[in-house]
Every structure is written in C-alpha cells, then in structure tokens.
Design an enzyme around this catalytic site. Structure first.
Site, PDB file in Angstrom:
ATOM      1  N   GLU A 147       0.783  -1.237   0.000  1.00 10.18           N
ATOM      2  CA  GLU A 147       0.000   0.000   0.000  1.00 10.18           C
ATOM      3  C   GLU A 147       0.815   1.288   0.000  1.00 10.18           C
ATOM      4  OE1 GLU A 147      -4.182  -1.699   1.869  1.00 10.18           O
ATOM      5  OE2 GLU A 147      -3.024  -0.254   3.057  1.00 10.18           O
ATOM      6  N   GLU A 187      -6.515  -7.520  -1.542  1.00  9.87           N
ATOM      7  CA  GLU A 187      -6.979  -7.326  -0.172  1.00  9.87           C
ATOM      8  C   GLU A 187      -8.420  -6.848  -0.188  1.00  9.87           C
ATOM      9  OE1 GLU A 187      -3.031  -5.735   2.248  1.00  9.87           O
ATOM     10  OE2 GLU A 187      -4.969  -4.817   2.658  1.00  9.87           O
TER      11      GLU A 187
END
Length: 818
Positions: free
Chosen positions: A424, A511
């Site tokens: 991320e 995710e």
C-alpha cells in the site's frame, strides 16, 4: 566442520532507567533462546500477560528499555581454520561482545549475521553478551535526523528494520520486542564453506533444470570441488584457487512436476550439494527439497484493461487466496506444528495461496517447507507497509543486504511464486495526503521500482516481481485501478455496505475484508469484563480499528434484525462478516476470467482481537472460515445480479468439465414453489458459465416471503438468493427438532426444520473451549435436515447443545430465546 548451539544458560537484565519497574531493576531473569524479553518476563511471572484485558498498555516501557542477554559456555579449541559466531536473527539494535571484546553491531531484525570470533575464544569458560538498545530510541533518532515521513499509525516503525506490526496495527498489540529471536551458535570450519547456495529451478517441456549458484567463503586459497545431485542427475565443478563463485547446471529428463493444491501432486526432489577439498574431504554440505514447475505472470493488455493472471506449469490459476500476518507477536511461540495447523485450516477452506503481508516478517524455513508440501502458493511481500520509507543510509544498504539474503534463502521453494515490493505504499503516496508533508523527501519509490526489481532480476529471474500491492503496472495509471493489475478494496469496510463489492469487476483483488469478534471461548479467555458487552472496556481495548464498533453496527443495521443482547450481537456480527466476504468472493469468482484472483484479508490473528481474521488468535475458526470454504469450493454455484435481472453462474475450478442437470426454484419461506426452471450445466475445465434467469423466477410476488434455490444435480451444490434483507423478511418463529447422539468422531447433532431456518449454526466452544464443529451457517427449508459433528475433550450436555445461545439461526432473534 562443526556446529555448537548457544541456546543454554542465558540470563536477561534490564539496563537501569527510570521507566524500569523496581521489581525488575537489577534482576537476573532466566532467558529462553530463541525468544524475546516479553516471553521471558512472562515466564518469570514478572509481567501480566499482554494479551489479556488491557495489560498491553502497562507494558509499553519494555520497548523503551535497553536489555542485556548473557551466557557463559565452555569451549575447547580444535584445529579448525575459523570459528564464527552465527546469529540467525537479532531483534534488533544489538551490540555483541565476547569475553569483553565487541565483535559486531546489528540493526536489522530481517538479516542474519556472522562474526569471526576464533581469536577471542579461549579454553574453558567464555562469556557472550548481547545488548539490545531500545528500538524506539533508535527509530526516533533516525526520524529526527532524516525528517519525519507519513505513515498509518503514530509510531516510528518505518525508521527501523524490524517487524512493523510490533508497533501496533489495527488488529495487533503494541509489543515492541527485543531479543535473540532465532538460533545462535558457533560454526567451526576449515579451508572453505558454502556461504550461499541459490538453486534456480525451472522446467520447459520435458526438461527440468537446476541452475545452482554457489558462493564460497575461504580460509585457504586451494581448489575445491562442488558436487550436486537431484532426481537422478549429478554434476560437479571445480572452483579454482582464488575463485569464490561457481555455477553448476543439472538437467533432469521428464521430471515429476510440482503443482498447486487442486491442480496436481506436490512432487518434491531432494537436492544435495557438497563442497569437497582436493583430497576428497567433505568441507560443507547443503540440502533442500525442490520442485520442478514453471511460473509466469500474464499482464497483457486486453479489452478490459490489462490482465493479472498467474500461470503455473502453463495453466492459468484462479487464485483463491488469503493474507497471512505473523501468527503471534512473539515468534518463538510459532512452532512447526502450529504452522501446520494453520496450513490445514487454509487448505480445508479450499485456499490455494497465502500472501505474506509486508508489515510482518519473512517467515521461518518451516513455513515455506510446509507450503511446498501442501501445495499452497506463496506471494511474498518485501517488508514495507503503510508508510513512506526513507531511502537514505543506513536504510538503503540494510534493505539491499536484507533483500539479497532473503531472495537467496527462499529461491529453492516451489511454493513461492511472486515477489511484491510493498504493501500500500505506492497507493499511499497517491491517495493518502503524503506528498505535501514529504516535501520532496524520499518515500520508498527507489526501493520498489529500482532496487528490489534489480535484486530479484539478478538473483531470482525464475519468478515474477510486482512493485506493490496494489499496483496497476505503470506509474501512468492510478495504483488501485480495478482494470489493471492488483487492487485493494477497503471503502466497503470503511465507508460502504458490503453489497458495494458488486460495483467492482477487478482483474485481481489482493486485499478486501470485513471484521467480526473472535469466538466466544477466545473472548472469555482473554477478557474478564463482567458483564461482557460489545463496548465493555476489554472488548473496546481488543478492537483496534478506527471506529470499528461503529462500522460493525453500520453493517448490522443494513442487513440484520436488532440484537437483543450480547449473545445476539456476537452471532450477528460474525454472521455479517461471513456474508460480506462470501458475497465478495462469489461475485469476483463469477467474473472469471476477467477477474483471476481474490486474496481475502486475513487468515489468522496474532492475539485475541476483533478483526478481519477467519481463524482467531487462539486458533479457533470463526463462521467466516466456513463461508470461505463454501465460496472457495472448486465447483461453485451462485446467483448473481446481471443486466437488471438475475443469473445463475457456475464456476468450475477443476480439470474436468462440469456437466449435469440444475434446477432453479422460486419458493415461499414455507417451501411452496412459485416458479421453476431446469437447465443443463456444461462448464468446461477452469472456466465459468452464466445462465440468465427468466423474469418469472427473478421477480418475486412477495419479496419479504420468497427466495430462490439453485441446485446442481446430485453434487449437493446449492445457492440461495433472498429478495429482501433479513431485517425486512417475515421470518417465522424458528421451529425445529434437534437430537444428540454419540458417534465415533464426536457427538452428532441432528436438526430437522419444521420452518425455514436461516444460517443455522452451532457454537459448542461456549460449553467447552476444546469443542469444534464441522460445519456452520446452514439454511434449511421446511422438512430438511442437517447433521453437525461436534468434537470436544469431553461429551457436552445435549440440552445445552441444542438450545440458545449454542444453537442459533437468524429467525430466532425475533422470537427470542426458545
């Protein structure tokens, strides 16, 4: 060559400081090695268990204290050329001293170290000391020197090469550890040793190749011979005096291939490597099991954007994945047996890939060996997560050394199929308001797009590398673009209802997740609140997500009846988690082959906590686990919205065509048919088929009193579609017959429905913490039956097994306790 482990006789002391409690100051504490300060203090009964209630908050001083480990060991010198002190893992900022002389300093938990200590050893007793400086002090000093950088939490984890989630996460405790966390010992050797062995194993057609790259460390400049054998192939090469590297290629004809679980067998072959002196003496040896398989990543442009498809042995694999975090905040507790249990739980839920998340650690050799054996694919993040990481020294050199060591260590494992640069961080740079506070300072881009791909390209060209999770394949694209590469979906949990998953048709979801509390037995072990409530102090402390309880409540309000008490709340929040993820997985799978993978957040927990996990911190399966097993089944039948109507989608993740009759019936809640159609399924191997439903099936007469049931022949495949939310449905009172009988493998609980029973589940851990049940969340129509098998250390009370709150379904919420 000889190995001498140094795992005995250690004691631990806190370096004096105002934060150190008086009962620990100046105290020598027996220490376990490998281990850490927290577990040693806990074993000595000097601290409360940080996993219980809010004890964690009173133990923050441990991470701000310096610690000294010391042992005395006996040594008798031999005729070896060298004796090295080998430290497989030190956590983290360590000064190593032998007999009063400093031999080295370390500042990276993710590396091993080796020091030449031969001249410092003497016959008889020797004293080894390892001092660990506070990880906080080190990280904060580098932060102050280099300038702060944004991250997801108010902790300096990005300024030290240490397990990031030690500093707390939205599912993890803040327990900043220190200690000798991996093996430590002496290695005596002569002439030369195998410094690194890096096999690159590939297969092309009927030819398997092991390209063996070896580095030799020398104590003498004489020729040495490298020999290797694998799967009947042998080879050797001489490493001339002065040379320190060699490449030896072994060719295997028609090797038995290694396959992911569900696609074939996991054939493993012993690779043995020996280093010999000119006179034939064996100087060193190395062995691993390897697997012959090819892996490639297809990211070609297409009509939908660009693909993200993993191919193993030239077969495109739909990834039925799940994210992995450290299984305990204290790694010495994670045994091979415990990992094997997690792997069984993953495989039994039809999972085929584990993504090792970048805020944790490179896992133990046991982890990857078990993955090889189980056929569980592994996606390995490099260890960067949710922060802007400095690229200045000493970090760049540490990260390069760490990456080289770990790529070399893991290259032999066939289960490892993908390297990922970070978690991320590229997304964060784009969307999390980092750019202004960074003001041009480094944030990690050079690692993910330059340094790491260069290292993987040099050391492990047999595997693909992807710069980030999420990442869309180019800096010209938004990193979380669903049409390209991988994406993360977190707006659902944070801001929206879980039905929003249906608005995305991603190429690959790396995710997405939804929260629920752990099992009741886990709550009762870890939280002493009386009464237990969703917002009682212990529950609140074990909910680390921002506004987590409010988000759980939002999900309940959208779908389910109002809980009357904590028992209702516990059941309904766990049910909502299971439904959210099942809806997401089935939706994404229904769009195969545009979408070719889902990696649910997350399989496991590192302590008892309300989180996104399917298996809680005590290793118990939450209802989500059972929903995953169903949603990840090799053959999936699901009802999906399509083009303003409804369709049945059949997904076949097997190597054989799925053919047979299927029926779709619109029924009332009392079981009366209103409309019905029959179709013939013909789903080729590794594909899906969409069958639109006629309007008379897709449109109910009374939305609150009807449902669709799709069934496929005698395969027991069933899919349900309700036309209204549970809170709106006119549920009849739950009416059932239940009986309990002893069986060979436990107690058999048989339930026969006299009314519809929505998401029937048994929670036997409420009666005995050892109890487990084989299935959950079963919807029965009137007249149908189901049998649950309950296993426990002792027989459970039949009456308690068949009444609330152990036996639950949605429509007993309105009815109240039976």
């Amino acid at each position: 060559m000889s190995q001498h482990a140094l795992h005995e006789g250690w004691v631990l002391r806190a370096v004096p400081g105002p934060q150190v409690p008086p009962e620990i100051a100046d105290r020598a504490v027996p220490a376990t090695v490998p281990g850490c300060v927290h577990t040693d203090l806990l074993a000595a009964d000097l601290i409360a268990d940080p996993y219980l209630d809010d004890n964690e908050t009173r133990l923050a001083w441990i991470g701000r204290t310096d610690w000294v480990y010391e042992t005395t060991f006996a040594w008798q010198p031999g005729d070896d050329d060298r004796v090295d002190l080998v430290c497989a893992g030190l956590d983290t900022v360590a000064t190593v001293t032998l007999n009063g002389t400093e031999v080295g300093r370390t500042e990276n938990q993710h590396r091993g170290y080796r020091f030449d200590v031969g001249p410092l050893l003497h016959p008889g007793a020797n004293t080894l000391t390892v001092r660990f400086d506070s990880a906080y002090r080190y990280a904060e000093a580098h932060r102050d020197r280099l300038g702060d950088r944004p991250n997801a939490y108010p902790e300096p984890f990005h300024f030290i090469r240490k397990v990031a989630c030690n500093f707390g996460w939205d599912w993890g405790p803040t327990v900043v550890t220190a200690g000798i966390w991996q093996e430590i010992g002496l290695h005596a050797w002569s002439t030369a040793r195998l410094a690194t062995v890096r096999p690159l194993v590939t297969v092309d057609g009927d030819t398997g190749t092991v390209e063996l790259h070896v580095e030799v460390e020398r104590a003498a400049e004489t020729p040495v011979t490298l020999r290797a054998t694998v799967a009947g192939a042998t080879g050797e090469v001489t490493v001339p005096a002065g040379e320190r590297t060699a490449v030896l290629t072994l060719t295997v004809r028609d090797p038995e291939r290694w396959w992911p679980r569900g696609y074939g067998e996991q054939a493993l072959h012993q690779l043995d490597v020996t280093l010999c002196a000119a006179d034939g003496r064996t100087l060193d040896a190395w062995s691993r099991r390897v697997g012959f398989r090819s892996v490639r990543l297809d990211t070609a442009p297409d009509a939908h954007g660009s693909a993200f498809v993993l191919h193993v042995n030239d077969v495109p694999v739909f990834v039925k994945g799940i994210n992995w975090i450290p299984d305990d905040a204290f790694p010495n507790r994670v045994t091979r047996d415990r990992l094997a249990q997690r792997f069984r739980q993953a495989a039994d839920a039809n999972i085929n890939l584990l993504r090792i998340w970048g805020g944790g650690r490179y896992e133990s050799d046991d982890f990857y060996e078990l993955a090889d054996e189980a056929g569980l694919l592994v996606q390995q993040d490099f260890l960067f997560a949710c922060a802007a990481y400095p690229e200045e020294e000493p970090f760049r050199s540490e990260i390069e050394a760490e990456a080289r060591e770990q790529v070399t260590r893991l290259a032999a494992h066939p289960s490892l199929v993908l390297w990922t640069g970070n978690n991320e961080n590229i997304w964060g740079w784009h969307d999390w308001d980092w750019q202004e506070p960074l003001a041009g300072r480094t944030w990690g881009r050079g690692y993910y797009l330059e340094l790491l791909p260069a290292i993987v390209g040099e050391l492990d060209p047999s595997r693909p590398y992807w710069p980030g999770s999420p990442w869309s394949g180019s800096e010209d694209l938004h990193p979380n673009d669903p049409a390209h590469g991988t994406m993360h979906i977190w707006d659902v949990w944070n801001d929206d209802d879980y039905t929003k998953y249906r608005e995305y048709v991603p190429r690959f979801v790396a995710e997405f997740g939804y929260q629920a509390p752990p099992t009741y037995a886990t709550l009762r072990r870890s939280i002493s609140d009386e009464p237990l409530a969703h917002d009682s102090p212990g529950m609140a402390h074990h909910q680390k997500a921002i506004d987590g309880d409010l988000k759980l409540q939002r999900g309940l309000d959208a779908h389910l009846p109002v809980p009357a008490d904590f028992d209702d709340w516990h059941y309904l929040t766990q049910l909502n988690q299971a439904r959210a993820i099942q809806l997401g997985v089935e939706h994404f799978r229904s769009h195969r082959p545009v979408c070719m993978g889902t990696i649910v957040w997350q399989l496991n927990d590192c302590w008892p906590v309300t989180s996104w996990a399917a298996v809680d911190g005590d290793g118990r399966r939450k209802p989500l686990w059972y929903a995953l097993r169903r949603a990840y089944a090799d053959r999936l039948l699901t009802v999906q919205p399509r083009d303003g109507g409804l369709a049945v989608v059949a997904v076949n993740e097997t190597g054989e065509a799925w053919r047979g009759p299927a029926t779709v019936t619109r029924l009332t809640l009392t079981g009366e048919p209103r409309a019905k159609t029959s179709v013939e399924l013909d789903v080729p191997a590794y594909s899906s088929v969409v069958l639109p439903l006629p309007a008379e099936l897709a449109r109910p007469d009374e939305a609150r009193r009807e449902l669709l049931v799709a069934e496929a022949g005698d395969t027991a495949e069933r899919a349900l579609w309700f036309f209204a939310e549970d809170r709106e449905i006119d549920w009849p009172a739950a009416d059932l017959d239940a009986s309990v009988e002893p069986g060979d493998s436990g107690q058999r609980v048989r339930v026969t429905a006299r009314s519809v029973l929505r998401d029937l589940a048994l929670f036997p851990d409420r009666l005995d913490p050892s109890a487990q049940v084989d299935q959950a969340l079963v919807t029965l129509l009137p007249g149908e039956s189901v049998s649950f098998t309950v296993r426990a250390d002792r027989p459970l009370d039949p009456t308690a097994l068949t009444t609330r709150p152990v036996l639950r379904c949605v429509n007993d919420i309105r009815e109240g306790a039976r």
